[in-house]
Design an enzyme around this catalytic site. Structure first.
Site, PDB file in Angstrom:
ATOM      1  NE  ARG A 210      -3.876  -1.788  -0.177  1.00 23.14           N
ATOM      2  CZ  ARG A 210      -4.875  -1.959  -1.142  1.00 23.14           C
ATOM      3  NH1 ARG A 210      -4.414  -1.464  -2.328  1.00 23.14           N
ATOM      4  NH2 ARG A 210      -5.766  -2.786  -0.948  1.00 23.14           N
TER       5      ARG A 210
ATOM      6  CB  ALA B 194     -11.364  -4.813  -0.708  1.00 22.91           C
TER       7      ALA B 194
ATOM      8  CD  GLU C 121     -11.521  -6.475  -6.759  1.00 21.92           C
ATOM      9  OE1 GLU C 121     -10.316  -6.896  -6.395  1.00 21.92           O
ATOM     10  OE2 GLU C 121     -11.750  -5.835  -7.653  1.00 21.92           O
TER      11      GLU C 121
ATOM     12  CD  GLU D  59      -7.832  -8.132  -4.278  1.00 21.17           C
ATOM     13  OE1 GLU D  59      -7.702  -8.503  -2.842  1.00 21.17           O
ATOM     14  OE2 GLU D  59      -7.792  -6.919  -4.647  1.00 21.17           O
TER      15      GLU D  59
ATOM     16  CD  GLU E 257     -13.211   3.938  -0.078  1.00 16.09           C
ATOM     17  OE1 GLU E 257     -12.809   3.015  -0.678  1.00 16.09           O
ATOM     18  OE2 GLU E 257     -12.470   4.535   0.534  1.00 16.09           O
TER      19      GLU E 257
ATOM     20  CD  GLU F 286       1.070  -4.909 -17.272  1.00 12.85           C
ATOM     21  OE1 GLU F 286       1.626  -4.063 -17.413  1.00 12.85           O
ATOM     22  OE2 GLU F 286       0.314  -5.350 -18.066  1.00 12.85           O
TER      23      GLU F 286
ATOM     24  CD  GLU G 296      -4.556  -6.647  -7.954  1.00 15.05           C
ATOM     25  OE1 GLU G 296      -5.171  -6.105  -7.073  1.00 15.05           O
ATOM     26  OE2 GLU G 296      -4.778  -7.361  -8.693  1.00 15.05           O
TER      27      GLU G 296
END
Length: 183
Positions: free
Chosen positions: A64, A76, A93, A97, A120, A139, A141
């Site tokens: 992150r 997520a 997701e 993931e 959000e 790409e 991740e």
């Protein structure tokens, strides 16, 4: 009765790929004028708490940039469009993931991530009856997957090692809403 704040002006400061940043001028109920930042998250998001048949919870480990470090968190992502059902987003997701998919995805909790300056929302779902498959990473991740025991997750949360708000909220909601009902 509470008087409301009146938005007098909103200026777009930055238009991003998923976020827009505004400088707002608002009039307070007492007549004073203030300048507030506002971040608009145009699409909204979904997250999923995947639970294996043995009770372990799957989290993903990813970098992150805002924190300049890796974090453990729920799978997520943003909706593909403002009309996409968040349950479909959560299912997508989950598979992208973690490689798992599920035919049992149910609502767990609805969140507003940072109410002081951002609109959000993240709808969090519970996924059970997981079937292993293959990750479909973007790409950019690089995601590791790990199954955790609930006690270990709680230790990590209370030690301050897991801090992601959607992840903390979902794990605690699962503990109260689902695991407490079994006892």
């Amino acid at each position: 009765m509470i008087e409301h704040v009146k938005l007098e002006e909103r200026k777009l400061v930055h238009k991003g790929s998923i976020l827009d940043v505004y400088a707002d001028t608002v009039r307070l109920p007492n007549g004073h004028t203030e300048h507030w930042d506002f971040v608009s998250h145009r699409k909204g998001a979904a997250a999923v708490l995947p639970v294996l048949d043995d009770g372990r919870i799957i989290l993903v480990h990813q970098y992150r940039h805002a924190l300049e470090r890796m974090t453990w968190e729920l799978p997520a992502g943003c909706r593909d469009s403002v009309t996409e059902d968040t349950a479909l987003c959560a299912a997508r997701e989950l598979e992208e993931e973690t490689g798992y998919h599920s035919n049992s995805i149910e609502p767990l909790i609805k969140l507003r991530t940072t109410v002081a300056f951002c609109d959000e929302f993240i709808d969090v779902y519970l996924a059970r009856n997981l079937v292993p498959g293959k990750q479909h990473l973007d790409e950019a991740e690089s995601i590791q997957v790990k199954a955790w025991e609930m006690d270990d997750l709680l230790e990590e949360i209370y030690a301050g090692h897991i801090q992601d708000s959607k992840t903390v909220s979902a794990i605690l909601a699962y503990q109260v809403k689902v695991l407490s009902e079994k006892e």
